[in-house]
Structure formats: structure tokens, C-alpha cells
Scaffold this motif. Structure first.
Motif, PDB file in Angstrom:
ATOM      1  N   SER A  79       0.830  -1.206   0.000  1.00 49.87           N
ATOM      2  CA  SER A  79       0.000   0.000   0.000  1.00 49.87           C
ATOM      3  C   SER A  79       0.862   1.254   0.000  1.00 49.87           C
ATOM      4  N   GLY A  80       1.959   1.224   0.766  1.00 46.00           N
ATOM      5  CA  GLY A  80       2.867   2.366   0.783  1.00 46.00           C
ATOM      6  C   GLY A  80       3.455   2.641  -0.582  1.00 46.00           C
ATOM      7  N   LEU A  81       3.803   1.580  -1.297  1.00 43.43           N
ATOM      8  CA  LEU A  81       4.312   1.733  -2.665  1.00 43.43           C
ATOM      9  C   LEU A  81       3.243   2.339  -3.566  1.00 43.43           C
ATOM     10  N   LEU A  82       2.019   1.823  -3.454  1.00 44.67           N
ATOM     11  CA  LEU A  82       0.918   2.339  -4.280  1.00 44.67           C
ATOM     12  C   LEU A  82       0.642   3.808  -3.994  1.00 44.67           C
ATOM     13  N   ILE A 130     -11.446  -1.737  -0.308  1.00 41.68           N
ATOM     14  CA  ILE A 130     -12.105  -3.007  -0.619  1.00 41.68           C
ATOM     15  C   ILE A 130     -11.072  -4.113  -0.834  1.00 41.68           C
ATOM     16  N   MET A 131     -10.007  -3.820  -1.574  1.00 42.19           N
ATOM     17  CA  MET A 131      -8.971  -4.825  -1.810  1.00 42.19           C
ATOM     18  C   MET A 131      -8.285  -5.224  -0.497  1.00 42.19           C
ATOM     19  N   SER A 136      -7.218  -9.151   3.353  1.00 38.94           N
ATOM     20  CA  SER A 136      -7.105  -9.380   4.790  1.00 38.94           C
ATOM     21  C   SER A 136      -7.927 -10.589   5.216  1.00 38.94           C
ATOM     22  N   ASN A 137      -9.153 -10.682   4.707  1.00 34.35           N
ATOM     23  CA  ASN A 137      -9.996 -11.826   5.046  1.00 34.35           C
ATOM     24  C   ASN A 137      -9.390 -13.130   4.544  1.00 34.35           C
ATOM     25  N   TYR A 138      -8.823 -13.076   3.338  1.00 27.79           N
ATOM     26  CA  TYR A 138      -8.160 -14.273   2.802  1.00 27.79           C
ATOM     27  C   TYR A 138      -6.984 -14.658   3.693  1.00 27.79           C
ATOM     28  N   GLY A 139      -6.175 -13.672   4.078  1.00 26.57           N
ATOM     29  CA  GLY A 139      -5.020 -13.950   4.913  1.00 26.57           C
ATOM     30  C   GLY A 139      -5.395 -14.480   6.279  1.00 26.57           C
ATOM     31  N   GLU A 140      -6.459 -13.942   6.857  1.00 26.65           N
ATOM     32  CA  GLU A 140      -6.903 -14.423   8.169  1.00 26.65           C
ATOM     33  C   GLU A 140      -7.339 -15.881   8.088  1.00 26.65           C
ATOM     34  N   PHE A 151     -11.833 -17.856  -4.643  1.00 26.10           N
ATOM     35  CA  PHE A 151     -12.199 -16.494  -5.049  1.00 26.10           C
ATOM     36  C   PHE A 151     -13.576 -16.096  -4.520  1.00 26.10           C
ATOM     37  N   TYR A 152     -14.590 -16.933  -4.758  1.00 30.77           N
ATOM     38  CA  TYR A 152     -15.949 -16.583  -4.351  1.00 30.77           C
ATOM     39  C   TYR A 152     -16.113 -16.633  -2.837  1.00 30.77           C
ATOM     40  N   GLU A 153     -15.413 -17.551  -2.182  1.00 24.44           N
ATOM     41  CA  GLU A 153     -15.459 -17.591  -0.720  1.00 24.44           C
ATOM     42  C   GLU A 153     -14.899 -16.304  -0.123  1.00 24.44           C
ATOM     43  N   THR A 154     -13.827 -15.816  -0.715  1.00 24.74           N
ATOM     44  CA  THR A 154     -13.223 -14.579  -0.228  1.00 24.74           C
ATOM     45  C   THR A 154     -14.175 -13.412  -0.386  1.00 24.74           C
ATOM     46  N   ILE A 155     -14.844 -13.331  -1.533  1.00 24.42           N
ATOM     47  CA  ILE A 155     -15.814 -12.250  -1.766  1.00 24.42           C
ATOM     48  C   ILE A 155     -16.966 -12.339  -0.771  1.00 24.42           C
TER      49      ILE A 155
END
Length: 222
Positions: A79-82, A130-131, A136-140, A151-155
Motif C-alpha cells: 500500500s505504501g508503494l501504491l 475493498i482490496m 485481509s480476510n483471505y489472509g486471516e 475467489f468466491y469464498e473470499t468475496i
């Protein structure tokens, strides 16, 4: 307070003392001017992660430093790079539009900061938030619960109504828009350090959002 609390408290005091010294001595400004990408990555990774860890301690009563925290630190570094790139893109883009009379009040610093903050928060900030929630949810799920979500589970793991309400009705108009306006009135070399300091607050807000989403999902499930 437990013994561990005193250790972390000492760490936060050292962190902000070092940050204060780097700002007061202009070393942080020089580092941002000479190494903008590296500086943005490090500042966001450290400060936003520190904000999230503190929020976890306040809300859950424990300090966390595990694979998930390291994963989030990498996300914040990205995020810092972005932000380092995006700040330049939006500020120069707004200046170009004002110079070409596509926006009014050319060479007015207040108007320039206002327009830059407006377009940044209208276009980039929602996508970034949103990203961050999805990743974050995927990582948790991956690092805390050992579940590799698709993909759909993450959404579907995101409480969308809570996220959008928190984003568009609360934080963007009443916090990020005015705060970023102030940030864009600063000299260019100070904008990333200012944003990095705010990333501490961003980390806190993201943890609050995570807790609100979890509560919403639990309420729907019950």
C-alpha cells in the motif's frame, strides 16, 4: 496491565520517539526525497501494522504477532508503494486539468488540494479499502484458521453492507476527504510521511471495520 503490555508500550514509545527524531532532523524528508518507494513501503508497513496490533489489544485483550500479522505487514508495505505512486499521479493530473481549464481556480493551493483529495477518495481510496478487506480476510482464513479460501469464498467473507456504509457514509466524507485535503497542501516531500502517519489511524479503522463485519455476518448467520 500485564508484563507483555509494558514491553509493547515501550516499543510504541521507541517507535514514535524515533519517528519524531527523524521528522525533527529532516532525515525522514531526505529519505523520502532520495528513496521514495522504499521509504513509503517501510513507513506504511510499520505504522499501519502497529495501529492494527494496538487495536487488537484494545478490542480482544491480547497482542498478536504471527504469520497473519507478517502477511498484513506485507500488504501495508505494498500500500505504501501504491500511495507513493498514486499521490504523484493524482496531484499532477489535477494540476494538468486545472492548467487546461478543465477545473477552475488554477494556481490556488487550497483548490488544488481540495480537487486532488476529492478525486483520490472518489476513485482510488474505495478500491484500495475493498482490496485490503478482501486480502485481509483471505489472509486471516489462511494463516489463522488454516483454510485456503477460493475467489468466491473470499468475496462472500466480506460484510458488504457494513463495509460500504463504513466507507462511503463515515470514513471517506468525514475523515479521509478533509484529512487528505490538508495533506495535499503540504510540500511534496512531506505528503508521504504525513500519509504514513495516518496509516496508523488507517490500521485502527480497518480493524474496527473487521470487527463490525464479523458481527454483521454472525448476526445474519444466527
Amino acid at each position: 496491565m500485564k508484563k507483555q503490555d509494558y514491553l509493547y508500550l515501550a516499543g510504541y514509545i521507541v517507535l514514535f520517539a524515533v519517528l519524531g527524531y527523524l521528522v525533527a532532523s529532516n532525515r525522514l524528508i531526505a529519505c523520502n526525497a532520495e528513496h521514495p518507494y522504499l521509504s513509503g513501503i517501510v513507513q506504511f508497513a510499520v505504522l499501519a501494522t502497529a495501529g492494527e496490533m494496538l487495536t487488537t489489544r484494545v478490542t480482544d485483550g491480547r497482542w498478536e504477532f504471527n504469520g497473519f500479522v507478517v502477511y498484513k505487514m506485507l500488504l501495508w508495505g505494498a500500500s505504501g508503494l501504491l500511495f507513493t505512486i498514486v499521490f504523484s499521479v493524482f496531484s499532477n493530473g489535477v494540476l494538468c486539468a486545472m492548467e487546461n481549464k478543465m477545473l477552475p481556480l488554477y494556481q490556488n493551493p487550497w483548490a488544488t488540494a481540495l480537487f486532488t483529495s476529492f478525486f483520490l477518495n472518489l476513485i482510488f481510496s474505495p478500491i484500495h479499502t475493498i482490496m485490503m478487506r478482501l486480502l485481509s480476510n483471505y489472509g486471516e482464513a489462511r494463516f489463522v484458521h488454516g483454510n485456503r479460501m477460493g475467489f468466491y469464498e473470499t468475496i462472500n467473507s466480506v460484510g458488504w453492507s457494513e463495509l460500504l456504509d463504513f466507507l462511503f457514509r463515515k470514513t471517506l466524507p468525514f475523515f479521509w476527504f478533509p484529512v487528505n485535503t490538508v495533506g495535499f497542501m503540504l510540500p511534496v516531500v512531506l505528503r508521504i510521511p504525513f500519509a504514513a502517519m495516518l496509516s496508523f489511524v488507517f490500521g485502527v479503522l480497518m480493524m474496527i471495520l473487521r470487527l463490525r463485519e464479523q458481527k454483521q455476518i454472525e448476526t445474519i448467520a444466527s
